[in-house]
Write a protein that holds these residues in place. Structure first.
Motif, PDB file in Angstrom:
ATOM      1  N   ALA A  15       0.830  -1.293   0.055  1.00  0.00           N
ATOM      2  CA  ALA A  15      -0.025  -0.259  -0.023  1.00  0.00           C
ATOM      3  C   ALA A  15       0.636   1.286   0.121  1.00  0.00           C
ATOM      4  CB  ALA A  15      -0.921   0.043   1.052  1.00  0.00           C
ATOM      5  N   LEU A  16       1.874   1.150   0.792  1.00  0.00           N
ATOM      6  CA  LEU A  16       3.034   2.323   0.813  1.00  0.00           C
ATOM      7  C   LEU A  16       3.662   2.493  -0.755  1.00  0.00           C
ATOM      8  CD1 LEU A  16       4.786   1.935   4.210  1.00  0.00           C
ATOM      9  CD2 LEU A  16       3.007   3.681   3.776  1.00  0.00           C
ATOM     10  N   PHE A  17       4.107   1.540  -1.145  1.00  0.00           N
ATOM     11  CA  PHE A  17       4.525   1.553  -2.615  1.00  0.00           C
ATOM     12  C   PHE A  17       3.401   1.871  -3.449  1.00  0.00           C
ATOM     13  CE2 PHE A  17       8.197  -0.834  -1.145  1.00  0.00           C
ATOM     14  CZ  PHE A  17       9.006  -0.428  -1.677  1.00  0.00           C
ATOM     15  N   PHE A  18       2.298   1.430  -3.496  1.00  0.00           N
ATOM     16  CA  PHE A  18       1.068   2.094  -4.316  1.00  0.00           C
ATOM     17  C   PHE A  18       0.977   3.429  -4.310  1.00  0.00           C
ATOM     18  CE2 PHE A  18      -3.318   2.724  -5.056  1.00  0.00           C
ATOM     19  CZ  PHE A  18      -3.593   2.489  -6.275  1.00  0.00           C
ATOM     20  N   GLY A  19       0.778   3.912  -3.027  1.00  0.00           N
ATOM     21  CA  GLY A  19       0.551   5.444  -2.796  1.00  0.00           C
ATOM     22  C   GLY A  19       1.665   6.390  -3.209  1.00  0.00           C
ATOM     23  N   PHE A  20       3.033   5.880  -3.023  1.00  0.00           N
ATOM     24  CA  PHE A  20       4.202   6.688  -3.061  1.00  0.00           C
ATOM     25  C   PHE A  20       4.335   6.790  -4.532  1.00  0.00           C
ATOM     26  CE2 PHE A  20       8.570   6.657  -4.150  1.00  0.00           C
ATOM     27  CZ  PHE A  20       9.052   8.115  -3.631  1.00  0.00           C
ATOM     28  N   ILE A  21       4.252   5.607  -5.497  1.00  0.00           N
ATOM     29  CA  ILE A  21       4.340   5.733  -6.892  1.00  0.00           C
ATOM     30  C   ILE A  21       3.221   6.635  -7.531  1.00  0.00           C
ATOM     31  CG2 ILE A  21       4.261   4.320  -8.870  1.00  0.00           C
ATOM     32  CD1 ILE A  21       5.566   2.057  -7.284  1.00  0.00           C
ATOM     33  N   ASN A  22       2.132   6.520  -7.289  1.00  0.00           N
ATOM     34  CA  ASN A  22       0.938   7.230  -7.930  1.00  0.00           C
ATOM     35  C   ASN A  22       1.101   8.580  -7.527  1.00  0.00           C
ATOM     36  OD1 ASN A  22      -0.682   5.376  -9.637  1.00  0.00           O
ATOM     37  ND2 ASN A  22      -0.209   4.110  -7.852  1.00  0.00           N
ATOM     38  N   ILE A  23       1.393   8.937  -6.264  1.00  0.00           N
ATOM     39  CA  ILE A  23       1.627  10.421  -6.019  1.00  0.00           C
ATOM     40  C   ILE A  23       2.616  11.128  -6.766  1.00  0.00           C
ATOM     41  CG2 ILE A  23       2.221  11.950  -4.053  1.00  0.00           C
ATOM     42  CD1 ILE A  23       0.945  10.261  -2.060  1.00  0.00           C
ATOM     43  N   ILE A  24       3.737  10.414  -6.883  1.00  0.00           N
ATOM     44  CA  ILE A  24       5.076  11.083  -7.792  1.00  0.00           C
ATOM     45  C   ILE A  24       4.555  10.889  -9.256  1.00  0.00           C
ATOM     46  CG2 ILE A  24       7.235  10.657  -8.714  1.00  0.00           C
ATOM     47  CD1 ILE A  24       7.117  11.343  -5.472  1.00  0.00           C
ATOM     48  N   SER A  25       3.996   9.956  -9.712  1.00  0.00           N
ATOM     49  CA  SER A  25       3.481   9.906 -11.100  1.00  0.00           C
ATOM     50  C   SER A  25       2.599  11.013 -11.583  1.00  0.00           C
ATOM     51  CB  SER A  25       2.812   8.463 -11.420  1.00  0.00           C
ATOM     52  OG  SER A  25       2.205   8.367 -12.660  1.00  0.00           O
ATOM     53  N   PHE A  26       1.462  11.242 -10.622  1.00  0.00           N
ATOM     54  CA  PHE A  26       0.574  12.270 -11.131  1.00  0.00           C
ATOM     55  C   PHE A  26       1.183  13.605 -10.838  1.00  0.00           C
ATOM     56  CE2 PHE A  26      -2.471   8.847 -10.565  1.00  0.00           C
ATOM     57  CZ  PHE A  26      -3.470   9.207 -11.777  1.00  0.00           C
ATOM     58  N   TYR A  27       1.942  13.661  -9.789  1.00  0.00           N
ATOM     59  CA  TYR A  27       2.770  15.089  -9.508  1.00  0.00           C
ATOM     60  C   TYR A  27       3.590  15.558 -10.716  1.00  0.00           C
ATOM     61  CZ  TYR A  27       5.543  18.704  -7.498  1.00  0.00           C
ATOM     62  OH  TYR A  27       6.029  19.940  -7.024  1.00  0.00           O
ATOM     63  N   PHE A  28       4.357  14.745 -11.237  1.00  0.00           N
ATOM     64  CA  PHE A  28       4.935  14.861 -12.540  1.00  0.00           C
ATOM     65  C   PHE A  28       4.381  14.977 -13.883  1.00  0.00           C
ATOM     66  CE2 PHE A  28       8.129  14.297  -9.128  1.00  0.00           C
ATOM     67  CZ  PHE A  28       8.913  15.568  -9.290  1.00  0.00           C
ATOM     68  N   LEU A  29       3.531  13.666 -13.909  1.00  0.00           N
ATOM     69  CA  LEU A  29       2.922  13.638 -15.242  1.00  0.00           C
ATOM     70  C   LEU A  29       1.687  14.111 -15.550  1.00  0.00           C
ATOM     71  CD1 LEU A  29       4.048   9.849 -15.619  1.00  0.00           C
ATOM     72  CD2 LEU A  29       5.275  11.690 -16.420  1.00  0.00           C
ATOM     73  N   SER A  30       0.742  14.676 -14.668  1.00  0.00           N
ATOM     74  CA  SER A  30      -0.734  14.843 -14.889  1.00  0.00           C
ATOM     75  C   SER A  30      -0.859  16.146 -15.699  1.00  0.00           C
ATOM     76  CB  SER A  30      -1.303  15.228 -13.558  1.00  0.00           C
ATOM     77  OG  SER A  30      -0.524  16.291 -13.021  1.00  0.00           O
ATOM     78  N   ALA A  31       0.163  17.035 -15.897  1.00  0.00           N
ATOM     79  CA  ALA A  31       0.213  18.284 -16.725  1.00  0.00           C
ATOM     80  C   ALA A  31       0.438  17.903 -18.293  1.00  0.00           C
ATOM     81  CB  ALA A  31       1.006  19.412 -16.374  1.00  0.00           C
ATOM     82  N   SER A  32       1.592  16.993 -18.570  1.00  0.00           N
ATOM     83  CA  SER A  32       1.934  16.755 -19.780  1.00  0.00           C
ATOM     84  C   SER A  32       1.519  15.438 -20.235  1.00  0.00           C
ATOM     85  CB  SER A  32       3.480  17.009 -19.673  1.00  0.00           C
ATOM     86  OG  SER A  32       4.038  16.088 -18.887  1.00  0.00           O
ATOM     87  N   MET A  33       1.768  14.449 -19.567  1.00  0.00           N
ATOM     88  CA  MET A  33       1.349  13.033 -20.001  1.00  0.00           C
ATOM     89  C   MET A  33       0.113  12.241 -18.740  1.00  0.00           C
ATOM     90  SD  MET A  33       4.949  11.737 -21.450  1.00  0.00           S
ATOM     91  CE  MET A  33       5.724  11.948 -19.785  1.00  0.00           C
ATOM     92  N   VAL A  34      -0.941  12.854 -18.907  1.00  0.00           N
ATOM     93  CA  VAL A  34      -1.785  12.232 -18.093  1.00  0.00           C
ATOM     94  C   VAL A  34      -2.361  11.039 -18.285  1.00  0.00           C
ATOM     95  CG1 VAL A  34      -4.042  13.173 -19.151  1.00  0.00           C
ATOM     96  CG2 VAL A  34      -3.963  12.819 -16.891  1.00  0.00           C
ATOM     97  N   LEU A  36      -0.379   8.682 -19.363  1.00  0.00           N
ATOM     98  CA  LEU A  36       0.890   7.839 -18.608  1.00  0.00           C
ATOM     99  C   LEU A  36       0.547   7.603 -17.223  1.00  0.00           C
ATOM    100  CD1 LEU A  36       3.231   6.039 -18.691  1.00  0.00           C
ATOM    101  CD2 LEU A  36       4.747   8.218 -18.805  1.00  0.00           C
ATOM    102  N   ALA A  37       0.297   8.561 -16.564  1.00  0.00           N
ATOM    103  CA  ALA A  37      -0.158   8.672 -15.180  1.00  0.00           C
ATOM    104  C   ALA A  37      -1.260   7.613 -14.924  1.00  0.00           C
ATOM    105  CB  ALA A  37      -0.493  10.050 -14.509  1.00  0.00           C
ATOM    106  N   TRP A  38      -2.381   7.649 -15.711  1.00  0.00           N
ATOM    107  CA  TRP A  38      -3.426   6.791 -15.538  1.00  0.00           C
ATOM    108  C   TRP A  38      -3.059   5.289 -15.621  1.00  0.00           C
ATOM    109  CZ3 TRP A  38      -7.334   7.475 -12.587  1.00  0.00           C
ATOM    110  CH2 TRP A  38      -7.767   8.786 -12.111  1.00  0.00           C
ATOM    111  N   THR A  39      -2.097   5.124 -16.640  1.00  0.00           N
ATOM    112  CA  THR A  39      -1.765   3.900 -17.048  1.00  0.00           C
ATOM    113  C   THR A  39      -0.872   3.149 -15.840  1.00  0.00           C
ATOM    114  OG1 THR A  39      -1.283   4.129 -19.420  1.00  0.00           O
ATOM    115  CG2 THR A  39      -0.090   2.364 -18.724  1.00  0.00           C
TER     116      THR A  39
END
Length: 218
Positions: A15-34, A36-39
């Motif tokens: 659960a910790l890894f799941f949360g950490f990976i997705n927080i980082i993913s959406f923080y950096f990718l949501s603006a330019s490659m949303v 990829l973040a959802w994938t």
């Protein structure tokens, strides 16, 4: 369905890894490659849900009968043959082996009621669980349960992915049929060593359910 206690730590870490990976993913990718973040979210969610399912204990009606030997694990029957047991009996036994894939329930259950006469852990290799040599060369834990005049050896065997065998039994302990005796993490195999001539009720490649399927008749 409930979650096995052996899974609490693994699921919490997941659960910790799941949360950490997705927080980082959406923080950096949501603006330019949303997309990829959802994938990444979908893939990590699938892995996390699979981790939870691995430690599941499904609700099922267990088979209890003093005249029967019940499957100690979920999986597929991969071996039914006579073999020479060098560990405990020092004689020929009838071996029935059940292969558990990572998708199977991994709770292990007592095939019979009786007294634990032997409980021993062995270090070893991590060959694939369907390799015939895994019974004697892999990491494993062997338990012998005596039911009346019959002794049955149950062997938990680690596979290429299984890195931890958990066994709760000690010599001298009284056990009840279908009660839980252990757990193996991430793919493995369980061998039953029965007296030669035992009537086997399963066939090769048959899918069995731990605590439910009748393996043999005493």
């Amino acid at each position: 369905m409930t979650i096995h206690r052996e899974g609490y730590k693994s699921i919490a870490i997941g659960a910790l890894f799941f949360g950490f990976i997705n927080i980082i993913s959406f923080y950096f990718l949501s603006a330019s490659m949303v997309w990829l973040a959802w994938t990444i979210f979908a893939v990590t969610l699938f892995v996390f849900l699979f981790l939870i399912s691995f430690f599941r204990i499904p609700n099922r009606k267990l088979t209890i009968d003093d005249k029967l030997i019940i499957a100690p694990a979920d999986g597929k029957v991969v071996v039914i043959e006579e073999t020479f047991d060098e560990e405990y009996f020092k004689t020929k036994r009838l071996q029935v082996s059940i292969f558990m894939s990572p998708a199977n329930v991994h709770v292990n259950r007592n095939p019979v009621s009786g007294e634990v006469r032997y409980s021993q852990y062995h270090k070893g290799k991590y060959l694939v669980a369907w390799n015939p040599k895994s019974s004697t060369e892999n990491e494993r834990h062997s338990v012998v349960i005596k039911k009346d005049d019959t002794e049955i050896l149950v062997k938990q065997i680690a596979g290429a992915l299984a890195k931890r065998i958990v066994n709760y039994l000690q010599a001298g302990q009284k056990v009840e049929q279908t009660n839980e005796f252990g757990f193996i993490k991430f793919g493995s195999r369980v061998d039953l060593l029965l007296p030669v001539g035992t009537k086997v009720n399963v066939e090769l490649d048959q899918v069995v359910k731990g605590g439910v399927t009748v393996i043999a008749t005493l």
